[in-house]
Write an enzyme that holds these catalytic residues in place. Structure first.
Site, short mmCIF file in Angstrom:
data_model
loop_
_atom_site.label_atom_id
_atom_site.label_comp_id
_atom_site.label_asym_id
_atom_site.label_seq_id
_atom_site.Cartn_x
_atom_site.Cartn_y
_atom_site.Cartn_z
CG ASP A 30 -6.49 -8.74 -12.33
OD1 ASP A 30 -6.80 -7.77 -11.61
OD2 ASP A 30 -7.14 -9.81 -12.37
CB THR A 86 -9.64 -7.17 1.99
OG1 THR A 86 -9.97 -5.77 1.90
CG2 THR A 86 -8.17 -7.34 1.78
CG PHE A 154 -6.13 7.55 3.30
CD1 PHE A 154 -6.83 6.93 4.34
CD2 PHE A 154 -4.75 7.60 3.38
CE1 PHE A 154 -6.16 6.39 5.43
CE2 PHE A 154 -4.08 7.06 4.48
CZ PHE A 154 -4.78 6.45 5.50
CG LEU A 155 -7.78 5.96 -4.02
CD1 LEU A 155 -9.02 5.33 -4.60
CD2 LEU A 155 -6.63 5.89 -5.00
CG LEU A 256 -20.24 17.59 9.06
CD1 LEU A 256 -20.07 18.92 9.79
CD2 LEU A 256 -20.78 16.54 10.05
N GLY A 263 -22.90 4.26 1.59
CA GLY A 263 -22.80 2.98 0.89
C GLY A 263 -21.40 2.85 0.31
CB CYS A 266 -14.55 1.88 1.44
SG CYS A 266 -13.72 1.71 -0.14
CE LYS A 269 -13.84 -3.73 1.53
NZ LYS A 269 -12.53 -3.61 2.17
CE LYS A 326 -17.74 8.90 -4.47
NZ LYS A 326 -16.59 9.10 -3.60
C1 UGA Z 1 -14.16 6.17 1.12
C2 UGA Z 1 -13.23 7.19 1.79
O1 UGA Z 1 -13.79 8.51 1.68
C3 UGA Z 1 -11.84 7.17 1.16
O2 UGA Z 1 -10.98 8.05 1.86
C4 UGA Z 1 -11.29 5.74 1.24
O3 UGA Z 1 -10.02 5.65 0.62
C5 UGA Z 1 -12.24 4.80 0.55
O4 UGA Z 1 -13.54 4.88 1.17
C6 UGA Z 1 -11.67 3.42 0.66
O5 UGA Z 1 -11.53 2.91 1.77
O6 UGA Z 1 -11.24 2.85 -0.37
P1 UGA Z 1 -15.60 6.13 -1.16
O7 UGA Z 1 -16.25 4.92 -0.60
O8 UGA Z 1 -15.10 6.11 -2.55
O9 UGA Z 1 -14.33 6.58 -0.25
O10 UGA Z 1 -16.66 7.31 -1.12
P2 UGA Z 1 -17.02 8.53 -0.17
O11 UGA Z 1 -16.95 9.76 -0.96
O12 UGA Z 1 -16.28 8.49 1.09
O13 UGA Z 1 -18.57 8.21 0.13
C7 UGA Z 1 -18.97 7.05 0.84
C8 UGA Z 1 -20.44 7.11 1.14
O14 UGA Z 1 -20.73 8.12 2.10
C9 UGA Z 1 -21.32 7.44 -0.06
O15 UGA Z 1 -22.46 6.62 -0.04
C10 UGA Z 1 -21.68 8.89 0.13
O16 UGA Z 1 -22.88 9.25 -0.47
C11 UGA Z 1 -21.76 8.96 1.63
N1 UGA Z 1 -21.54 10.32 2.15
C12 UGA Z 1 -20.33 10.92 2.06
C13 UGA Z 1 -22.59 10.99 2.77
O17 UGA Z 1 -23.73 10.48 2.88
N2 UGA Z 1 -22.37 12.24 3.27
C14 UGA Z 1 -21.17 12.86 3.19
O18 UGA Z 1 -21.04 14.00 3.67
C15 UGA Z 1 -20.12 12.19 2.57
#
Ligand code: UGA
Length: 438
Positions: A30, A86, A154-155, A256, A263, A266, A269, A326
């Site tokens: 970095d 990005t 995909f984490l 669901l 928010g 990821c 954006k 989250k």
């Molecule tokens: C997301 C994807 O789930 C990952 O697979 C991906 O690798 C990542 O983006 C990325 O592109 O780096 P992340 O943003 O860490 O992961 O979090 P999520 O658990 O997916 O939640 C995203 C948002 O959706 C949060 O605001 C969460 O509260 C909301 N959410 C999620 C809901 O409102 N309802 C749900 O059932 C699930």
């Protein structure tokens, strides 16, 4: 295998630490000298469960190194990952690839022999091809020896280590046999032990798969949020609807959970970038455009929901529990709280908030908020409480104590972490998402 990870943001640091756990010899690079010095001392710049231990263990075992010296880290490495940011470009929302291409230029200068350069950052279709052009232009002497591959991540924040170690699949976009072999070798422990499928594709398909996955999940969340609105209007219960459709294997029960809108760093954006890329290629995605609009509007509507439940908030104190996008993260990027809290303040409320990990970041973004030391302190003397993030700490509040601290037993639960019946029994006026208020 000797691996170089360029960028120690979320994805780079987690991937680097996990690859070192697989036994690879990983050097994370970095430009931020302070961050690197901290990491060398075992200090982790982000909150992610399990990451600190992995970094300390990796350093102890001699498999994980940190440096600002990109040239030294790239020389002799067999796989060089680009895991830089990005961000959304100002104005058009397209992914800003300047960091990716700058990294490619630096890698080109530092290469000493055959290697596979892998994009791990989320990048639009065509980025690998452009990285390859940069490498070829700068290093004609290495023609045929350097391959470029795509390997999206995909984490999820908050469960990143688990997601890396036990993924549903690995996607690798390759166009040479050597790149395919290197990708296999990198993830060998996963498909040997857990039989994780590796999906080999073209680089373009791999790049698009990442956006398509995130856009689909964002669409699923937006869909259930719209159904929740319809439930509120008709008296149906969104938990029942989600269960009823989720048990259909073609739909699946995950993602669901109705809430205040997605928010994070990821979904917002990546959906915007996909919309832009689709338009640019003459194949506009009306579906994802609608998802983006609906989600933006939803975050704003949530403040109105709270104001309405309070019967107006002028001169009142609203206790807010959770401000991160989250749980299990300190990340505030595109968190619904960033829309909701200022709207409550604009409507005349004093906001007193608590978040287990997010308050340090949030204090910079949410001026005028009174920060409390715990959930009960936030509720003490407030006119009601709103739950914005489903931290475990908030799932088992002592409701008798909460009731005695609040001026009025009023809860707005934007994550449906309580049952309406138990809240009614506890004597609360309770408003949640897609369910009848009690
Ligand atoms: C997301 C994807 O789930 C990952 O697979 C991906 O690798 C990542 O983006 C990325 O592109 O780096 P992340 O943003 O860490 O992961 O979090 P999520 O658990 O997916 O939640 C995203 C948002 O959706 C949060 O605001 C969460 O509260 C909301 N959410 C999620 C809901 O409102 N309802 C749900 O059932 C699930």
């Amino acid at each position: 295998m000797r691996v170089t990870m360029i960028g120690t943001g979320y994805v780079g640091l987690v991937s680097g630490a996990c690859f070192s756990e697989f036994g690879h010899d990983v050097t994370c690079v970095d430009k931020d000298a302070r961050k690197i010095a901290d990491l060398q001392n075992g200090k982790i710049p982000i909150f992610e469960p399990g990451l600190d231990k992995l970094v300390v263990d990796g350093a102890k075992s001699g498999h994980l190194h940190f440096t600002t010296d990109l040239r030294a880290a790239v020389a002799g490495a067999e796989a060089i990952f680009i895991a830089v940011g990005t961000p959304s470009r100002r104005g058009d929302g397209f992914a800003d690839l300047s960091y990716v291409y700058a990294a490619a230029e630096e890698i080109a200068d530092a290469l000493t022999g055959p290697a596979v350069v892998v994009t791990k950052s989320t990048v639009p279709v065509g980025t690998c091809a452009e990285v390859e052009r940069i490498l070829k232009r700068k290093r004609p002497d290495l023609a045929g020896q350097v391959a470029v591959a795509s390997n999206p991540e995909f984490l999820r924040e908050g469960s990143a280590i688990e997601d890396f170690m036990r993924p549903d699949r690995i996607v690798a976009g390759v166009d040479t046999d050597h790149a395919r072999q290197v990708m296999r070798a990198l993830y060998r422990p996963l498909f040997l032990n857990d039989k994780t499928p590796i999906v080999f594709t073209s680089r373009e398909a791999s790049e698009l798969t990442k956006y398509a996955a995130n856009a689909f999940l964002a669409m699923k969340i937006t869909f259930i949020n719209e159904m929740a609105n319809l439930c509120e209007a008709t008296g149906a219960d969104i938990q029942d609807v989600a269960k009823g459709i989720g048990l259909d294997g073609r739909i699946g029960g995950k993602f669901l959970n109705a809430g205040p809108g997605y928010g994070g760093s990821c979904f917002p954006k990546d959906t915007l970038a996909l919309v832009h890329q689709a338009r640019q290629n003459g194949a506009p995605s009306r579906l994802i455009e609608a998802v983006v609009d609906a989600n933006t509007a939803r975050k704003k509507q949530m403040a109105d929901k709270i104001v309405k439940a309070f019967g107006g908030v002028t001169g009142k104190t609203v206790a807010v529990l959770g401000v991160t996008f989250k749980p299990n993260t300190d990340d505030m990027r595109d968190a619904p709280s960033l829309d909701i809290v200022p709207a409550l303040q604009a409507a005349g409320a004093t906001v007193r908030a608590f978040d287990p990990e997010g308050m340090h970041e949030a204090a910079k973004l949410l001026p005028g908020v009174q920060w409390a030391g715990n959930a009960y302190e936030a509720m003490d003397g407030a006119d009601g409480v709103a739950i914005l993030t489903e931290w475990n700490d908030f799932r088992a509040l002592n409701l008798t104590r909460a009731k005695s601290l609040l001026k009025r037993p009023l809860m707005i639960d934007l994550r449906n972490i309580y049952l309406p019946s138990e809240m009614a029994d506890a004597g609360f006026a309770y408003h949640s998402i897609g369910r009848k208020p009690v």
